[in-house]
Motif scaffolding. Sequence first.
Motif, mmCIF file in Angstrom:
data_model
loop_
_atom_site.group_PDB
_atom_site.id
_atom_site.type_symbol
_atom_site.label_atom_id
_atom_site.label_comp_id
_atom_site.label_asym_id
_atom_site.label_seq_id
_atom_site.Cartn_x
_atom_site.Cartn_y
_atom_site.Cartn_z
ATOM 1 N N LEU A 65 0.823 -1.203 0.000
ATOM 2 C CA LEU A 65 0.000 0.000 0.000
ATOM 3 C C LEU A 65 0.862 1.259 0.000
ATOM 4 N N LEU A 66 1.952 1.227 0.726
ATOM 5 C CA LEU A 66 2.853 2.370 0.735
ATOM 6 C C LEU A 66 3.444 2.602 -0.649
ATOM 7 N N THR A 67 3.856 1.527 -1.307
ATOM 8 C CA THR A 67 4.395 1.642 -2.668
ATOM 9 C C THR A 67 3.331 2.169 -3.618
ATOM 10 N N VAL A 68 2.101 1.635 -3.526
ATOM 11 C CA VAL A 68 1.026 2.068 -4.421
ATOM 12 C C VAL A 68 0.692 3.538 -4.195
ATOM 13 N N ALA A 69 0.821 4.012 -2.967
ATOM 14 C CA ALA A 69 0.541 5.430 -2.697
ATOM 15 C C ALA A 69 1.439 6.346 -3.529
ATOM 16 N N PHE A 70 2.607 5.847 -3.924
ATOM 17 C CA PHE A 70 3.546 6.636 -4.717
ATOM 18 C C PHE A 70 3.811 6.010 -6.084
ATOM 19 N N ALA A 71 2.880 5.196 -6.555
ATOM 20 C CA ALA A 71 3.080 4.417 -7.786
ATOM 21 C C ALA A 71 3.207 5.275 -9.040
ATOM 22 N N GLU A 72 2.826 6.525 -8.978
ATOM 23 C CA GLU A 72 3.006 7.403 -10.134
ATOM 24 C C GLU A 72 4.480 7.518 -10.516
#
Length: 174
Positions: A100-107
């Motif tokens: 979830l932390l990675t996806v929060a910055f997946a851009e």
Amino acid sequence: MAGRPLNATAASLLGFLHEGPKTGWDLVTTAQERIGKFWSLTTSQVYRELAAMERDCLIEPGEKGPRDRKPYALTDAGREAFSEWIGREPGPENIRHPLLLTVAFAEHLPPERLAEMLAHYRAAHERQLAGYEDLLSHHDLPNYSAATVEFGIAYERAVLAWIESMDKRLANEG
């Protein structure tokens, strides 16, 4: 209870000791098998808590057995401390999910890399789901222990559904 308030890790050890005396190693193994998927606890934490609980007279050591392992048993003070702890409000949970932390910055990630990560997590959660389903169907678990495994099954299914929605999100971007 002397000293400090009972923390959840110590309380879980006292809970397992309600089943009968166990060595530190037995407690580590039992904790990993029964609560390790939703409550992290290390071997060093177990032995640190055992020493503190012995000092606080919540447990008492038995005679040393093979390999100098000594079983610990609950004392009346330990039963009382556990009873006090189990009756308290558990408090809020805290989600710490690396994906979830990675996806929060997946851009900031190439979509292919995110897809690889999702595939890795999907495989891990599919294995975990299969493990929970196997545990539930092939072991005679106590009623409330079975309830925690059922939560694990529901959680894994929810994560897998979310990963599927992420796959669709990625496909719509492409």
